[in-house]
Design a protein around this motif. Structure first.
Motif, PDB file in Angstrom:
ATOM      1  N   THR A  77      33.032 -29.231-110.857  1.00 15.89           N
ATOM      2  CA  THR A  77      32.753 -29.333-109.433  1.00 15.89           C
ATOM      3  C   THR A  77      33.532 -28.252-108.705  1.00 15.89           C
ATOM      4  O   THR A  77      34.719 -28.063-108.948  1.00 15.89           O
ATOM      5  CB  THR A  77      33.161 -30.715-108.903  1.00 15.89           C
ATOM      6  OG1 THR A  77      32.453 -31.705-109.646  1.00 15.89           O
ATOM      7  CG2 THR A  77      32.815 -30.854-107.434  1.00 15.89           C
ATOM      8  N   TYR A  78      32.842 -27.512-107.837  1.00 18.09           N
ATOM      9  CA  TYR A  78      33.439 -26.403-107.095  1.00 18.09           C
ATOM     10  C   TYR A  78      33.278 -26.652-105.600  1.00 18.09           C
ATOM     11  O   TYR A  78      32.298 -27.272-105.163  1.00 18.09           O
ATOM     12  CB  TYR A  78      32.751 -25.080-107.425  1.00 18.09           C
ATOM     13  CG  TYR A  78      32.790 -24.731-108.889  1.00 18.09           C
ATOM     14  CD1 TYR A  78      33.916 -24.150-109.450  1.00 18.09           C
ATOM     15  CD2 TYR A  78      31.700 -24.957-109.706  1.00 18.09           C
ATOM     16  CE1 TYR A  78      33.958 -23.812-110.781  1.00 18.09           C
ATOM     17  CE2 TYR A  78      31.725 -24.621-111.039  1.00 18.09           C
ATOM     18  CZ  TYR A  78      32.858 -24.049-111.578  1.00 18.09           C
ATOM     19  OH  TYR A  78      32.888 -23.728-112.900  1.00 18.09           O
ATOM     20  N   GLN A  79      34.228 -26.167-104.827  1.00 18.01           N
ATOM     21  CA  GLN A  79      34.079 -26.159-103.379  1.00 18.01           C
ATOM     22  C   GLN A  79      33.071 -25.056-103.028  1.00 18.01           C
ATOM     23  O   GLN A  79      33.054 -24.006-103.659  1.00 18.01           O
ATOM     24  CB  GLN A  79      35.409 -25.864-102.692  1.00 18.01           C
ATOM     25  CG  GLN A  79      36.434 -26.965-102.847  1.00 18.01           C
ATOM     26  CD  GLN A  79      36.013 -28.229-102.121  1.00 18.01           C
ATOM     27  OE1 GLN A  79      35.394 -28.177-101.060  1.00 18.01           O
ATOM     28  NE2 GLN A  79      36.324 -29.369-102.713  1.00 18.01           N
ATOM     29  N   ILE A  80      32.240 -25.290-102.042  1.00 15.81           N
ATOM     30  CA  ILE A  80      31.221 -24.315-101.652  1.00 15.81           C
ATOM     31  C   ILE A  80      31.859 -22.979-101.279  1.00 15.81           C
ATOM     32  O   ILE A  80      31.354 -21.919-101.630  1.00 15.81           O
ATOM     33  CB  ILE A  80      30.382 -24.858-100.475  1.00 15.81           C
ATOM     34  CG1 ILE A  80      29.545 -26.045-100.931  1.00 15.81           C
ATOM     35  CG2 ILE A  80      29.496 -23.793 -99.873  1.00 15.81           C
ATOM     36  CD1 ILE A  80      28.462 -25.722-101.913  1.00 15.81           C
ATOM     37  N   ASN A  81      32.983 -22.999-100.603  1.00 19.40           N
ATOM     38  CA  ASN A  81      33.613 -21.759-100.151  1.00 19.40           C
ATOM     39  C   ASN A  81      34.306 -20.992-101.274  1.00 19.40           C
ATOM     40  O   ASN A  81      34.744 -19.870-101.075  1.00 19.40           O
ATOM     41  CB  ASN A  81      34.605 -22.051 -99.024  1.00 19.40           C
ATOM     42  CG  ASN A  81      33.882 -22.543 -97.794  1.00 19.40           C
ATOM     43  OD1 ASN A  81      32.769 -22.120 -97.515  1.00 19.40           O
ATOM     44  ND2 ASN A  81      34.509 -23.444 -97.069  1.00 19.40           N
ATOM     45  N   VAL A 134      25.731  -8.831-101.481  1.00 19.40           N
ATOM     46  CA  VAL A 134      26.985  -9.427-101.933  1.00 19.40           C
ATOM     47  C   VAL A 134      27.931  -9.645-100.759  1.00 19.40           C
ATOM     48  O   VAL A 134      28.550 -10.700-100.623  1.00 19.40           O
ATOM     49  CB  VAL A 134      27.632  -8.536-103.021  1.00 19.40           C
ATOM     50  CG1 VAL A 134      29.045  -8.991-103.329  1.00 19.40           C
ATOM     51  CG2 VAL A 134      26.785  -8.530-104.275  1.00 19.40           C
ATOM     52  N   LYS A 135      28.035  -8.645 -99.883  1.00 22.80           N
ATOM     53  CA  LYS A 135      28.944  -8.747 -98.738  1.00 22.80           C
ATOM     54  C   LYS A 135      28.523  -9.884 -97.805  1.00 22.80           C
ATOM     55  O   LYS A 135      29.360 -10.660 -97.340  1.00 22.80           O
ATOM     56  CB  LYS A 135      28.960  -7.425 -97.981  1.00 22.80           C
ATOM     57  CG  LYS A 135      29.871  -7.421 -96.787  1.00 22.80           C
ATOM     58  CD  LYS A 135      29.811  -6.095 -96.069  1.00 22.80           C
ATOM     59  CE  LYS A 135      30.617  -6.142 -94.792  1.00 22.80           C
ATOM     60  NZ  LYS A 135      30.468  -4.942 -93.999  1.00 22.80           N
ATOM     61  N   THR A 136      27.240 -10.000 -97.541  1.00 17.90           N
ATOM     62  CA  THR A 136      26.745 -11.050 -96.646  1.00 17.90           C
ATOM     63  C   THR A 136      27.031 -12.432 -97.223  1.00 17.90           C
ATOM     64  O   THR A 136      27.485 -13.330 -96.511  1.00 17.90           O
ATOM     65  CB  THR A 136      25.236 -10.879 -96.406  1.00 17.90           C
ATOM     66  OG1 THR A 136      24.998  -9.588 -95.862  1.00 17.90           O
ATOM     67  CG2 THR A 136      24.706 -11.934 -95.463  1.00 17.90           C
ATOM     68  N   PHE A 137      26.782 -12.604 -98.516  1.00 14.89           N
ATOM     69  CA  PHE A 137      27.032 -13.904 -99.130  1.00 14.89           C
ATOM     70  C   PHE A 137      28.516 -14.224 -99.148  1.00 14.89           C
ATOM     71  O   PHE A 137      28.920 -15.347 -98.837  1.00 14.89           O
ATOM     72  CB  PHE A 137      26.478 -13.938-100.556  1.00 14.89           C
ATOM     73  CG  PHE A 137      26.652 -15.275-101.229  1.00 14.89           C
ATOM     74  CD1 PHE A 137      25.728 -16.279-101.041  1.00 14.89           C
ATOM     75  CD2 PHE A 137      27.753 -15.534-102.027  1.00 14.89           C
ATOM     76  CE1 PHE A 137      25.893 -17.512-101.633  1.00 14.89           C
ATOM     77  CE2 PHE A 137      27.934 -16.766-102.634  1.00 14.89           C
ATOM     78  CZ  PHE A 137      27.000 -17.755-102.431  1.00 14.89           C
ATOM     79  N   ASN A 138      29.337 -13.247 -99.509  1.00 15.79           N
ATOM     80  CA  ASN A 138      30.768 -13.500 -99.637  1.00 15.79           C
ATOM     81  C   ASN A 138      31.465 -13.680 -98.293  1.00 15.79           C
ATOM     82  O   ASN A 138      32.540 -14.265 -98.229  1.00 15.79           O
ATOM     83  CB  ASN A 138      31.445 -12.393-100.436  1.00 15.79           C
ATOM     84  CG  ASN A 138      31.060 -12.444-101.892  1.00 15.79           C
ATOM     85  OD1 ASN A 138      30.597 -13.460-102.398  1.00 15.79           O
ATOM     86  ND2 ASN A 138      31.221 -11.340-102.581  1.00 15.79           N
ATOM     87  N   HIS A 139      30.875 -13.202 -97.215  1.00 14.81           N
ATOM     88  CA  HIS A 139      31.494 -13.370 -95.901  1.00 14.81           C
ATOM     89  C   HIS A 139      31.046 -14.656 -95.202  1.00 14.81           C
ATOM     90  O   HIS A 139      31.557 -14.988 -94.143  1.00 14.81           O
ATOM     91  CB  HIS A 139      31.199 -12.168 -95.002  1.00 14.81           C
ATOM     92  CG  HIS A 139      32.097 -11.004 -95.258  1.00 14.81           C
ATOM     93  ND1 HIS A 139      32.490 -10.621 -96.503  1.00 14.81           N
ATOM     94  CD2 HIS A 139      32.675 -10.137 -94.415  1.00 14.81           C
ATOM     95  CE1 HIS A 139      33.264  -9.574 -96.423  1.00 14.81           C
ATOM     96  NE2 HIS A 139      33.399  -9.253 -95.163  1.00 14.81           N
TER      97      HIS A 139
END
Length: 106
Positions: free
Chosen positions: A19-23, A90-95
């Motif tokens: 289980t992972y946190q979404i962030n 990648v930048k949009t998803f990671n931010h």
């Protein structure tokens, strides 16, 4: 978020569930996309150089050689566009950040 603030993933190799946190989830650059962009660049550049070599052998005009030389910029443009869009993805998803709902006590 529709499914909450956690994400459950099952490993296909070891059959364990994590289980992972979404962030805590982040994107990486796509390796297959980089390979495809590189192949387009190499094949397009080789084709352009071959066309220039043929024009030199046949002694075509300078303008024709210039046009084919400018055509060499097309694979460079395609390569840079693919790489730029992948970096943007990648930048949009990671931010992006999912705000957690505050729980009320009481």
């Amino acid at each position: 978020m529709e499914k909450g603030n956690t994400y459950t993933a099952k490993c296909l190799t070891c059959n364990s569930t994590n289980t992972y946190q979404i962030n805590d989830i982040y994107a990486k650059a796509s390796r297959p996309l980089s390979i495809i962009a590189g192949l387009i660049f190499i094949i397009g550049t080789l084709f352009g150089l071959f066309a220039i070599a043929i024009m030199f052998v046949e002694q075509k005009t300078v303008i024709g050689i210039f046009v084919v030389g400018c055509g060499l910029l097309i694979p460079v443009w395609i390569f840079s566009t693919i790489k730029k869009e992948d970096r943007l993805r990648v930048k949009t998803f990671n931010h992006s950040y999912v705000k957690e709902k505050k729980r009320r006590n009481g």
